[in-house]
Design an enzyme around this catalytic site. Structure first.
Site, PDB file in Angstrom:
ATOM      1  N   TYR A   1      -2.457  -0.179  10.585  1.00 59.84           N
ATOM      2  CA  TYR A   1      -2.444  -0.557   9.171  1.00 59.84           C
ATOM      3  C   TYR A   1      -1.148  -0.109   8.488  1.00 59.84           C
ATOM      4  CZ  TYR A   1      -3.849  -0.618   4.234  1.00 59.84           C
ATOM      5  OH  TYR A   1      -3.910  -0.838   2.877  1.00 59.84           O
TER       6      TYR A   1
ATOM      7  N   SER B   1       0.846  -1.194   0.000  1.00 57.09           N
ATOM      8  CA  SER B   1       0.000   0.000   0.000  1.00 57.09           C
ATOM      9  C   SER B   1       0.875   1.234   0.000  1.00 57.09           C
ATOM     10  CB  SER B   1      -0.905   0.015   1.236  1.00 57.09           C
ATOM     11  OG  SER B   1      -1.561   1.260   1.373  1.00 57.09           O
TER      12      SER B   1
END
Length: 699
Positions: free
Chosen positions: A589, A576
């Site tokens: 995250y 990501s």
């Protein structure tokens, strides 16, 4: 099974359906019915024909036209465009061009000159076998029961015993123009005969009515099946059992150990794909006392031989000892010995104009107590090769139970395998796709990015196993891809990437399904959003478990398989933008994604010496089709940026430098590049697919 006549062939002809059909349509109908039962003929084997009166498009006059299955077709799945059409008067005129058996191959070059109505379907080498039989309808099938008679030492006598004067017999002759003349001569000299058994080959039947021809073919094959049932009752097949089969799970476990190792040895010229079979017929044969002796004789029917090679390789496994480690240690020597034996066969039999030596590795591997493994250039071919060897097993069972089984003579086998006409057909094959023979595992496979990546790989010829934790969406994803690409190339496995046992079991399933692994796309993921003071330990740990530990587990097992194969490989992490760029209210995250990226760097260092490349794709804001953007995460991110659900994608688009949305297909394209040979010299890299975000620049 030849000895089970209770499973009788079914007459599937429907008069109501056939009513009103043209003769070519009846030919198609008959062909599909015959090909629907593998006891009648194997995949791609045999052919059918009809001689039909048609209007010549040039003269407007009625002419006789041969409709015959074209080159490379399968009677079970053939369509109207799969038939070649040829003028019968021109086919008869070819006889004046025939210069004898030593020149019969040149007759194939004349067949295009006989084409009716500019049909582009190429006529097969078997066309003369149909053209010259003086009947309107001809079936040529490869039933196991008939070939068992044809491959027996006294096949002529057995043919007479089973069929009397109804069915004749012709000695072995390679398919071609000369055999077509033989069939014509026999039919003319024996006008009451209903067909012929060809030694070591198959069955011809004929009639002047389409339905009657179909029913005759069934009748003759059933008669052979019934005869074998009577003759072999109480007879121990293949000399009786020598080994006992392992339990089903144990058989698959042995296959999972063997197949990646074999795959590594046989993939020197191109990536090969494996298939495992352990049905009752296979187990009966691999466990039998006479198995090695019979296997060494090779197959008989040319169709069997072309798919399975001169003979199989029998793996030195002892199910009573379960000596898999010893077998693996000696496998290199076994395979090397097979290659040397194959090369010696080539050297003994080659002609001055023979094509060069082809891949000397075995196609079929027999494992006592376990089953049969086959390897080929793609999954369908590996599976079909296995089916053909099951046909050969059935033939050997029947022939050795009533007589002595006789394989195709070595020189005859070579002359078919290295036939210049067969070589020309191979040279006409289309160029393989970029991922032909590659095997990929995609975690998070039921999500938008996983599905798009799998579809991209499948479109380039790869086999893909989807792994996902959600069984419902996983089943839907598999079915969707299967509808587009076929069942052979798509598999799925329910897997929690945080469960070490489940991950290891998934890789074992993958090894049995396809033989090994070339590409891992580690894509399973979750997303969470919370201020640091509201981030629970459980939420933190869940992110670390899935996005860090999960990636470690799946890549560790991938490395094990890739090292065993010794063929290199590619690992692609779908990380990501947040692994490089900090984001508010997403500490768990972002940290887990950063861990994932650094794990990839470490693995790139470790894998380089083995040719294992590890790279990362960094997406951002892939909303469409993404499972992690469902539910709370979407609401949390919308709240963080002060917008609603509908405005979040627009906000991300406007935030990007390029002002464009990022779609699952965009990530899939990057995953394809990093897994393909186009990036063969890249490892340890990161590709940002985020429409531009300067905080995520890698340098």
């Amino acid at each position: 099974m030849l000895t089970r006549a209770e499973n009788r062939l079914q007459n599937l002809w429907d008069d109501a359906r056939a009513e009103g059909m043209s003769e070519p349509e009846k030919l198609l109908y008959r062909s599909n019915l015959l090909g629907s039962d593998k006891r009648i003929t194997n995949y791609g084997g045999g052919n059918t024909s009809a001689k039909v009166m048609e209007v010549d498009p040039l003269t407007g006059e009625q002419v006789e036209v041969l409709w015959v299955k074209g080159s490379g077709g399968d009677v079970g799945s053939i369509k109207m465009d799969g038939f070649a059409t040829l003028y019968m008067d021109k086919l008869r005129a070819l006889k004046s061009k025939y210069r004898g058996v030593e020149n019969e191959d040149e007759m194939v070059g004349y067949l295009p000159h006989c084409t009716f109505n500019l049909n582009s379907r190429a006529a097969s080498i078997d066309t003369p076998l149909h053209a010259y039989v003086p009947k309107k309808h001809v079936d040529h099938m490869h039933p196991d029961a008939i070939i068992a008679i044809a491959a027996s030492k006294n096949s002529r006598e057995l043919t007479a015993e089973v069929f009397g004067d109804d069915i004749g017999w012709l000695p072995w002759k390679k398919p071609g123009y000369e055999l077509g003349l033989w069939l014509e001569k026999y039919a003319l000299e024996n006008p009451e005969a209903k067909g012929v058994v060809l030694e070591s080959h198959g069955l011809f039947t004929w009639h002047d009515d389409a339905k009657a021809c179909y029913e005759l073919t069934l009748e003759i094959i059933q008669k052979a099946m019934d005869w074998f049932a009577d003759k072999t009752t109480g007879v121990a097949a293949f000399g009786g059992a020598m080994h006992e089969s392992l339990a089903p799970d144990a058989r698959r476990a042995v296959a999972a150990r063997l197949m990646p190792v074999i795959r590594g040895f046989v993939s020197g010229n191109q990536h090969m794909v494996g298939h495992f079979e352990d049905n009752a017929a296979v187990l009966e044969f691999v466990n039998a006392r006479d198995m090695r002796e019979l296997a060494a004789l090779g197959t008989s029917c040319p169709d069997h031989f072309l798919r399975t090679k001169i003979r199989p390789l029998v793996i030195d496994f002892d199910p009573a000892q379960n000596n898999i480690d010893v077998v693996l240690d000696g496998l290199a020597d076994q395979i090397a010995a097979y290659r040397e034996d194959y090369k010696a066969y080539y050297d003994r039999c080659k002609h001055a104009d023979s094509p060069a030596l082809r891949d000397p590795n075995a196609v079929v591997y027999l494992v006592p107590g376990v089953g049969m493994i086959t390897f080929a250039k793609d999954k369908a071919t590996a599976r079909i090769s296995g089916e053909f060897y099951v046909n050969a097993i059935n033939v050997m069972r029947g022939a050795s139970s009533v007589s002595d089984y006789v394989g195709l003579p070595e020189q005859e086998a070579f002359d078919i395998e290295y036939w210049l006409l067969e070589e020309a057909k191979l040279q006409r094959m289309p160029k393989p796709k970029s991922m032909a023979g590659r095997v990929a595992l995609v975690t998070g496979g039921a999500g938008g990015i996983g599905m798009a990546t799998a579809e991209r790989y499948l479109s380039e010829g790869a086999c893909v196993m989807l792994a996902d934790i959600n069984p419902e969406t996983l089943a839907q994803a598999q079915e969707t891809l299967t509808q587009s690409f076929g069942r052979d190339v798509v598999r799925s496995v329910e897997m929690n990437v945080t469960d070490e046992t489940a991950v290891q079991a998934a890789y074992a399933d993958l090894a049995v399904a396809y033989g090994g692994l070339d590409i891992l796309v580690s894509n399973a993921g979750i997303a969470s959003s919370a201020p640091i003071e509201e981030t629970s330990l459980a939420l933190w740990q869940k992110n670390i478990d899935i996005l860090s530990t999960g990636y470690f587990l799946v890549s560790r097992e991938a490395f094990k398989v890739m090292r065993v194969q010794d063929m290199g490989g590619s690992v692609v992490f779908v990380a990501s933008k947040n692994g490089l760029a900090a984001s508010p209210n997403a500490a768990a995250y972002c940290t887990a994604k950063a861990s994932e990226i650094h794990l990839a760097r470490c693995l790139a260092l470790e894998g380089a010496e083995a040719g294992i490349r590890v790279n990362v794709v960094n997406p951002d804001a892939v909303l469409r089709g993404s499972k992690i953007w469902e539910g709370e995460w979407l609401e949390q991110r919308a709240s963080t940026y002060g917008t609603d659900k509908g405005g979040l994608e627009e906000m991300y688009r406007q935030r990007s430098m390029l002002k464009r949305s990022v779609l699952p297909e965009d990530i899939a394209e990057a995953a394809y590049f990093l897994a393909s040979d186009r990036s063969a010299k890249s490892t340890g890299n990161i590709i940002n697919v985020d429409a531009g975000n300067k905080e995520a620049f890698t340098r």
